[in-house]
Design a protein around this motif. Structure first.
Motif, mmCIF file in Angstrom:
data_model
loop_
_atom_site.group_PDB
_atom_site.id
_atom_site.type_symbol
_atom_site.label_atom_id
_atom_site.label_comp_id
_atom_site.label_asym_id
_atom_site.label_seq_id
_atom_site.Cartn_x
_atom_site.Cartn_y
_atom_site.Cartn_z
ATOM 1 N N TYR A 222 37.156 37.361 42.843
ATOM 2 C CA TYR A 222 38.586 37.235 42.535
ATOM 3 C C TYR A 222 39.360 36.976 43.813
ATOM 4 O O TYR A 222 38.858 37.172 44.924
ATOM 5 C CB TYR A 222 39.115 38.495 41.826
ATOM 6 C CG TYR A 222 38.980 39.784 42.610
ATOM 7 C CD1 TYR A 222 39.992 40.221 43.469
ATOM 8 C CD2 TYR A 222 37.853 40.592 42.475
ATOM 9 C CE1 TYR A 222 39.881 41.414 44.175
ATOM 10 C CE2 TYR A 222 37.736 41.777 43.174
ATOM 11 C CZ TYR A 222 38.754 42.187 44.019
ATOM 12 O OH TYR A 222 38.643 43.362 44.729
ATOM 13 N N GLU A 224 43.083 37.792 45.889
ATOM 14 C CA GLU A 224 44.090 38.837 45.984
ATOM 15 C C GLU A 224 45.409 38.176 46.388
ATOM 16 O O GLU A 224 45.492 37.524 47.430
ATOM 17 C CB GLU A 224 43.696 39.892 47.007
ATOM 18 C CG GLU A 224 44.605 41.104 46.982
ATOM 19 C CD GLU A 224 44.052 42.260 47.804
ATOM 20 O OE1 GLU A 224 44.540 43.384 47.650
ATOM 21 O OE2 GLU A 224 43.145 42.019 48.627
ATOM 22 N N VAL A 234 43.226 43.252 31.879
ATOM 23 C CA VAL A 234 42.727 43.865 33.115
ATOM 24 C C VAL A 234 41.219 44.051 33.031
ATOM 25 O O VAL A 234 40.671 44.448 31.996
ATOM 26 C CB VAL A 234 43.418 45.220 33.361
ATOM 27 C CG1 VAL A 234 42.769 45.963 34.521
ATOM 28 C CG2 VAL A 234 44.912 45.020 33.617
ATOM 29 N N SER A 237 36.850 45.945 38.937
ATOM 30 C CA SER A 237 35.744 45.525 39.784
ATOM 31 C C SER A 237 34.840 46.712 40.089
ATOM 32 O O SER A 237 35.217 47.869 39.874
ATOM 33 C CB SER A 237 36.280 44.925 41.088
ATOM 34 O OG SER A 237 36.749 45.939 41.938
ATOM 35 N N THR A 241 38.806 48.281 41.829
ATOM 36 C CA THR A 241 40.024 47.477 41.930
ATOM 37 C C THR A 241 40.440 46.963 40.559
ATOM 38 O O THR A 241 39.605 46.467 39.796
ATOM 39 C CB THR A 241 39.812 46.291 42.885
ATOM 40 O OG1 THR A 241 39.463 46.789 44.178
ATOM 41 C CG2 THR A 241 41.065 45.434 42.993
ATOM 42 N N LYS A 242 41.745 47.055 40.286
ATOM 43 C CA LYS A 242 42.289 46.497 39.047
ATOM 44 C C LYS A 242 42.457 44.990 39.229
ATOM 45 O O LYS A 242 43.170 44.535 40.126
ATOM 46 C CB LYS A 242 43.632 47.136 38.717
ATOM 47 C CG LYS A 242 44.245 46.644 37.411
ATOM 48 C CD LYS A 242 45.619 47.261 37.163
ATOM 49 C CE LYS A 242 45.481 48.737 36.821
ATOM 50 N NZ LYS A 242 46.789 49.320 36.403
ATOM 51 N N VAL A 243 41.805 44.220 38.393
ATOM 52 C CA VAL A 243 41.805 42.765 38.492
ATOM 53 C C VAL A 243 42.398 42.194 37.206
ATOM 54 O O VAL A 243 41.997 42.580 36.104
ATOM 55 C CB VAL A 243 40.372 42.234 38.718
ATOM 56 C CG1 VAL A 243 40.361 40.712 38.743
ATOM 57 C CG2 VAL A 243 39.802 42.795 40.022
ATOM 58 N N TYR A 244 43.321 41.278 37.352
ATOM 59 C CA TYR A 244 43.994 40.658 36.210
ATOM 60 C C TYR A 244 43.314 39.333 35.872
ATOM 61 O O TYR A 244 42.848 38.621 36.758
ATOM 62 C CB TYR A 244 45.462 40.436 36.522
ATOM 63 C CG TYR A 244 46.187 41.719 36.863
ATOM 64 C CD1 TYR A 244 46.678 42.547 35.862
ATOM 65 C CD2 TYR A 244 46.338 42.117 38.187
ATOM 66 C CE1 TYR A 244 47.314 43.735 36.167
ATOM 67 C CE2 TYR A 244 46.975 43.305 38.506
ATOM 68 C CZ TYR A 244 47.460 44.112 37.495
ATOM 69 O OH TYR A 244 48.084 45.298 37.804
ATOM 70 N N ALA A 253 43.613 40.029 41.878
ATOM 71 C CA ALA A 253 44.234 41.326 42.080
ATOM 72 C C ALA A 253 45.579 41.122 42.761
ATOM 73 O O ALA A 253 45.906 40.027 43.212
ATOM 74 C CB ALA A 253 43.339 42.215 42.944
#
Length: 258
Positions: A222, A224, A234, A237, A241-244, A253
């Motif tokens: 991803y 950032e 969401v 990872s 980590t919150k990943v959109y 992120a």
């Protein structure tokens, strides 16, 4: 507000550090561990993270008609000389150096775990300039002394919707377009500029395929971005980590970088 960091999963962090420092002159920031390394790419960082699963576990395809992540691009000087060095080092190429639309010279090749990379030489001459000030800022960066991160490319369905989302949430401005008149698929490229970095968005007039992002296999994981957290699905990872995930399957992120 730019792309701050690009996370690339790899099965051997020291091997990937050697690759990116040798062939792209990225510079190590801090300590390298078997689990993680951060590399300076001038306008952003590239973060290498260890995973156990390799290229064969990925559903990513080098076909640009697959929506979501396509490649990571670096601006360079001496492209042909650099390409020769890559080939002498046994690097796998997808596209040999050639002159491309927009009066630039490009080539495509893979990192050790199959992440597709591009080198670009020269300033783009846009088919249509939508933001002259943004294009001027782009050109003011000049010829890089060493390869610098330029863009992440993604294939998308709706350019207007994508441009609106990344402008409203992350401050990217739509600065120009490149057309590919010889491509029978109806291939169009848009450039969304944030700070000194770009989201390069591909659209086509033919059907495309989709994939869900994979955050735990080798390859691009991803990006950032700076800006505000979006209202998107969401994923988490492996490091929490919150990943959109945007509507085209591109994962990012929101934070301050590596």
């Amino acid at each position: 507000m730019p792309i701050k960091n690009v996370v690339v999963n790899c099965t051997d962090v020291p091997r990937s550090v050697e690759y990116y420092t040798r062939f792209l002159e990225l510079e190590v920031i801090g300590e390298v561990s078997p689990e993680r390394a951060v590399l300076d790419a001038v306008t952003a960082t590239v973060e290498l993270r260890a995973v156990q699963r390799g290229r064969e576990q990925s559903t990513w395809s080098p076909d640009d008609l697959q929506k979501g992540f396509r490649h990571i691009g670096f601006k360079v000087d001496r492209l042909d000389e650099r390409a020769d060095t890559l080939k002498a080092g046994g690097v796998e190429f997808k596209l040999d150096p050639l002159d491309a639309e927009g009066n630039v010279r490009i080539c495509f090749f893979y990192d050790p775990d199959g992440t597709l990379l591009e080198m670009i030489q020269g300033d783009l001459e846009y088919a249509e300039v939508l933001d002259a000030a943004g294009v001027a800022r782009e050109r003011s960066l000049g010829v890089p002394e060493r390869p610098r991160f330029d863009h992440v490319a993604v294939t998308i369905e709706d350019r207007d919707a994508t441009a609106a989302h990344y402008h409203d949430r992350h401050g990217f401005d739509f600065i120009g377009t490149i057309e590919q008149p010889h491509d029978s698929r109806g291939f169009h490229i848009g450039y969304l500029k944030g700070g000194d970095t770009v989201l390069e968005v591909f659209t086509y007039d033919v059907p495309k395929t989709s994939r869900d992002p994979q955050l735990d296999v080798a390859g691009f994981a991803y990006a950032e971005l700076a800006g505000d957290p979006p209202d998107l699905p969401v994923a988490i990872s492996p490091d929490g980590t919150k990943v959109y995930v945007d509507p085209d399957g591109f994962a990012y992120a929101v934070g301050s970088g590596a």
